[in-house]
Design a protein around this motif. Sequence first.
Motif, mmCIF file in Angstrom:
data_model
loop_
_atom_site.group_PDB
_atom_site.id
_atom_site.type_symbol
_atom_site.label_atom_id
_atom_site.label_comp_id
_atom_site.label_asym_id
_atom_site.label_seq_id
_atom_site.Cartn_x
_atom_site.Cartn_y
_atom_site.Cartn_z
ATOM 1 N N GLU A 49 16.588 -7.590 0.097
ATOM 2 C CA GLU A 49 15.748 -7.115 1.129
ATOM 3 C C GLU A 49 16.576 -7.027 2.517
ATOM 4 O O GLU A 49 15.956 -6.335 3.235
ATOM 5 C CB GLU A 49 14.571 -8.282 1.361
ATOM 6 C CG GLU A 49 13.781 -8.306 0.152
ATOM 7 C CD GLU A 49 12.703 -7.151 0.054
ATOM 8 O OE1 GLU A 49 12.732 -6.406 1.234
ATOM 9 O OE2 GLU A 49 12.063 -6.625 -0.780
ATOM 10 N N LYS B 104 9.071 -0.009 -3.468
ATOM 11 C CA LYS B 104 8.446 -0.104 -4.578
ATOM 12 C C LYS B 104 8.558 1.543 -5.391
ATOM 13 O O LYS B 104 7.992 1.417 -6.376
ATOM 14 C CB LYS B 104 7.101 -0.634 -4.599
ATOM 15 C CG LYS B 104 6.891 -1.957 -4.106
ATOM 16 C CD LYS B 104 7.340 -2.995 -5.545
ATOM 17 C CE LYS B 104 7.527 -4.559 -5.033
ATOM 18 N NZ LYS B 104 6.157 -5.361 -4.750
ATOM 19 N N GLU C 7 -6.377 -4.212 -3.755
ATOM 20 C CA GLU C 7 -5.396 -5.179 -3.512
ATOM 21 C C GLU C 7 -5.487 -5.372 -1.946
ATOM 22 O O GLU C 7 -4.523 -5.966 -1.443
ATOM 23 C CB GLU C 7 -3.958 -4.585 -3.980
ATOM 24 C CG GLU C 7 -3.673 -3.236 -3.218
ATOM 25 C CD GLU C 7 -2.347 -2.766 -3.844
ATOM 26 O OE1 GLU C 7 -1.459 -3.505 -4.121
ATOM 27 O OE2 GLU C 7 -2.062 -1.638 -3.821
ATOM 28 N N PHE D 11 -2.127 -10.036 -0.244
ATOM 29 C CA PHE D 11 -0.741 -9.848 0.192
ATOM 30 C C PHE D 11 0.083 -10.912 -0.298
ATOM 31 O O PHE D 11 -0.204 -11.922 -0.507
ATOM 32 C CB PHE D 11 -0.634 -10.018 1.601
ATOM 33 C CG PHE D 11 -1.203 -8.921 2.461
ATOM 34 C CD1 PHE D 11 -0.899 -7.520 2.560
ATOM 35 C CD2 PHE D 11 -2.353 -9.113 3.283
ATOM 36 C CE1 PHE D 11 -1.487 -6.540 2.932
ATOM 37 C CE2 PHE D 11 -3.029 -8.409 4.074
ATOM 38 C CZ PHE D 11 -2.560 -7.011 3.954
ATOM 39 N N SER D 12 1.355 -10.426 -0.799
ATOM 40 C CA SER D 12 2.294 -11.495 -1.263
ATOM 41 C C SER D 12 3.093 -11.855 0.062
ATOM 42 O O SER D 12 3.710 -11.141 0.555
ATOM 43 C CB SER D 12 3.147 -11.024 -2.395
ATOM 44 O OG SER D 12 2.569 -10.163 -3.443
ATOM 45 N N THR D 13 3.019 -13.137 0.175
ATOM 46 C CA THR D 13 3.926 -13.473 1.185
ATOM 47 C C THR D 13 5.166 -14.017 0.855
ATOM 48 O O THR D 13 6.011 -14.418 1.865
ATOM 49 C CB THR D 13 3.073 -14.895 1.956
ATOM 50 O OG1 THR D 13 2.500 -15.625 1.191
ATOM 51 C CG2 THR D 13 1.996 -14.220 2.830
ATOM 52 N N TYR E 209 8.391 -13.925 -1.949
ATOM 53 C CA TYR E 209 9.186 -13.070 -3.125
ATOM 54 C C TYR E 209 8.766 -13.724 -4.434
ATOM 55 O O TYR E 209 8.352 -12.730 -5.218
ATOM 56 C CB TYR E 209 10.667 -13.010 -3.041
ATOM 57 C CG TYR E 209 11.216 -12.292 -1.502
ATOM 58 C CD1 TYR E 209 10.428 -11.032 -1.193
ATOM 59 C CD2 TYR E 209 12.082 -13.105 -0.927
ATOM 60 C CE1 TYR E 209 10.825 -10.586 0.172
ATOM 61 C CE2 TYR E 209 12.565 -12.150 0.556
ATOM 62 C CZ TYR E 209 11.804 -11.131 0.780
ATOM 63 O OH TYR E 209 12.113 -10.442 2.121
ATOM 64 N N GLU F 33 5.963 -14.807 -5.431
ATOM 65 C CA GLU F 33 4.710 -14.077 -5.357
ATOM 66 C C GLU F 33 4.628 -12.738 -5.722
ATOM 67 O O GLU F 33 3.887 -12.213 -6.517
ATOM 68 C CB GLU F 33 3.830 -14.551 -4.223
ATOM 69 C CG GLU F 33 2.913 -15.771 -4.212
ATOM 70 C CD GLU F 33 2.159 -15.914 -2.846
ATOM 71 O OE1 GLU F 33 1.708 -14.823 -2.087
ATOM 72 O OE2 GLU F 33 2.065 -16.907 -2.262
ATOM 73 N N ASP F 34 5.662 -12.079 -5.086
ATOM 74 C CA ASP F 34 5.568 -10.574 -5.332
ATOM 75 C C ASP F 34 6.341 -10.344 -6.705
ATOM 76 O O ASP F 34 5.822 -9.021 -7.222
ATOM 77 C CB ASP F 34 6.601 -10.012 -4.232
ATOM 78 C CG ASP F 34 6.272 -8.581 -3.943
ATOM 79 O OD1 ASP F 34 4.814 -8.019 -4.351
ATOM 80 O OD2 ASP F 34 7.170 -7.675 -4.030
ATOM 81 N N SER F 35 7.154 -10.883 -7.104
ATOM 82 C CA SER F 35 7.511 -10.781 -8.384
ATOM 83 C C SER F 35 7.123 -11.222 -9.708
ATOM 84 O O SER F 35 7.340 -11.300 -10.983
ATOM 85 C CB SER F 35 9.124 -11.017 -8.501
ATOM 86 O OG SER F 35 9.423 -12.478 -8.316
ATOM 87 N N PRO G 212 0.530 -9.280 -9.697
ATOM 88 C CA PRO G 212 0.661 -9.696 -8.294
ATOM 89 C C PRO G 212 -0.848 -9.487 -7.521
ATOM 90 O O PRO G 212 -0.966 -10.159 -6.624
ATOM 91 C CB PRO G 212 1.426 -8.823 -7.626
ATOM 92 C CG PRO G 212 2.087 -7.964 -8.792
ATOM 93 C CD PRO G 212 1.556 -8.262 -9.841
#
Lengths: 269, 358
Positions: A147, A160, B5, B9-11, B13, B15-17, B21
Amino acid sequence: MDEGYTTTDGRKIGGVVMEMKNITLRFGGVVAIKDISFDIREGEIRAIIGPNGAGKSSMLNVMSGFYVPQEGEVWFHGKPRPQMKPYQVAQQGIARTFQNIALFEGMSVLDNVMTGRLTQMKSGLFAQAIWKGKAEAEETENREFAEKIIDFLEIQAIRKTPVARLPYGLKKRVELARALAAEPKLLLLDEPMAGMNVEEKEDMSRFILDVNDEFGTTIALIEHDMGVVMDLSDRVVVMDYGQKIGDGTPDDIRNNQAVIDAYLGVSHD
Amino acid sequence: MFYREAGDFSTTYPEDSQTFPIKFDRYRYYVVLAFAFLVVPFIINDYWANAILLPFLIYAIAAIGLNILTGYCGQVSLGTGGFMAVGAYSCYKFMTAFPDLSMFINVLLAGVVTAAVGVLFGLPSLRIKGFYLAVATLAAQFFLVWLFNRVPWFYNYSASGQINAPERTVLGVAVTGPNTSAWAAYLFCLVFCVASAIVARNLTRGSIGRKWMAIRDMDIAAEIIGVNPMKAKLTAFAISSFFVGISGALFFALYLGAVEVGEAFSIQKSFLILFMVIIGGLGSIFGSFAGAAFLVVLPVAMKIVGADMLGMPTDIVAHLQLVVVGALIIVFLILEPHGIAQLWRLAKEKLRLWPFPH
Ligand SMILES: Nc1ncnc2c1ncn2[C@@H]1O[C@H](COP(=O)(O)OP(=O)(O)O)[C@@H](O)[C@H]1O
Ligand SMILES: [Mg+2]
């Protein structure tokens, strides 16, 4: 061995990182590189220029272990580099981009950049299968680094997006991101600005300077566009028909008669 | 309207992966799991187990296995039937040689043996690609079937040349043999199926998965960024064959009970699993389930509609099935190579924007 020099803009250049010693590369009857030697120093932006077909990409391919020269040696960090596979060269800290973009089209921008981190990711198969402990921690850690690179190259908005959907200029940038993600000691760029418009070229030049400045990365780049090279690089190798016809600072090169005849005369039409 | 969605929010990483999600997807996944584990065992009967649920779960595992190899790593295989046979026969050998071993262990060991065999037959992939590799795996398919037919040691010298699953229990409940109840066999397969899906998902979202996809998309570039192609390909063959072997073991021990290798694990099985992966979606774990469900349910549905409701002769219905599946393969290959999984993704994308598509 001497310990480098100071550039006109006051940057300290260190010792030799990579040295090409009398490299000769042939494809059947075609001699792509004929007995060329030059070195690349720590912290330097080193350019290789020359007309089409001069052997520049071939030289980069020798540096990245992709082609094995028939004669000559590649020295890396003061030792001759034994013959090794391209993936082993990558593991030694050499990253590169391609003249014709070589991204993973089926993956997102983020996943492409994350592949640049693969040499740093060591967790075992079992840890990954259960996604606990080292595997999870490592993923997060490397995601943070990826990132950082994504922010640095200003491609947050497309992270993405599948790479196949991106326009050419952005693909070039993503490929640079993937190479940077590997935290290379030596970064090889094959015509990073080819096919770009003026604005994209300016962006790319700025990124290359920033990479060199902020991460201290040693960079060797091939470029076709003389103007760009002269602004960007500390020292330039000029190739023509597989031979080295000049080597020095941009000013030296501008005043080198052989170079003017072979190359500058052609491009300054 | 309800599929959103926004505000989700994913806060971080991690959570995001994660696998799902979006909250809505996550809850649906929990509901499906709860239903499969807590409700289905109480309402299942022999017909549902044998016609739909067991084949679905078992084929889904095989499809996950093949998808890892073909969909994620880009190595074509027509040897899936042969590798399922390896799973079946090694499971049989473990069951008969060590009668006290838990059935869980038997199936896992069958997976391990198949993984080793898969690596062996994956060696040509280091040299050849695409069509030529497909032919090499086809050779593996025929060789393995021939081997299990010809060497009596594999079927314990039984007169029929078949292998029969003796009764084995888990916590005192029979899961193989004639005394097995539908719910026990179902739960046993479900555990393996869910575990396979989770493991496959974890592997494909992490670094090994990215190595596979890098090899699939451009092997030269993969090598340049530091991927050892030999290691990546052989791990794909190993993991893929591990799942296929488990699937073969379950197919033999829990579903069929008795196996004649040329019938149960012929080249047709290889194609069936390949079709599941293509129709479901290459490079998608969900697609493996979708493809398996589709090709298990389709013949049953066509039989019910064609033969039972419309009164068509059963052989005509059987031929119609082939025509429909063949047509679907062509349609998917040409129009939607990423299969049902991609259609599902597109539908969700639309739904997410609905009712304001711009
Ligand atoms: N893989 C190869 N096989 C055969 N000839 C090659 C190969 N790669 C490059 N060449 C030849 O080597 C010469 C130099 O090519 P290249 O290094 O691509 O030049 P440049 O990058 O300077 O335009 C050309 O004559 C080219 O045709
Ligand atoms: Mg070139």
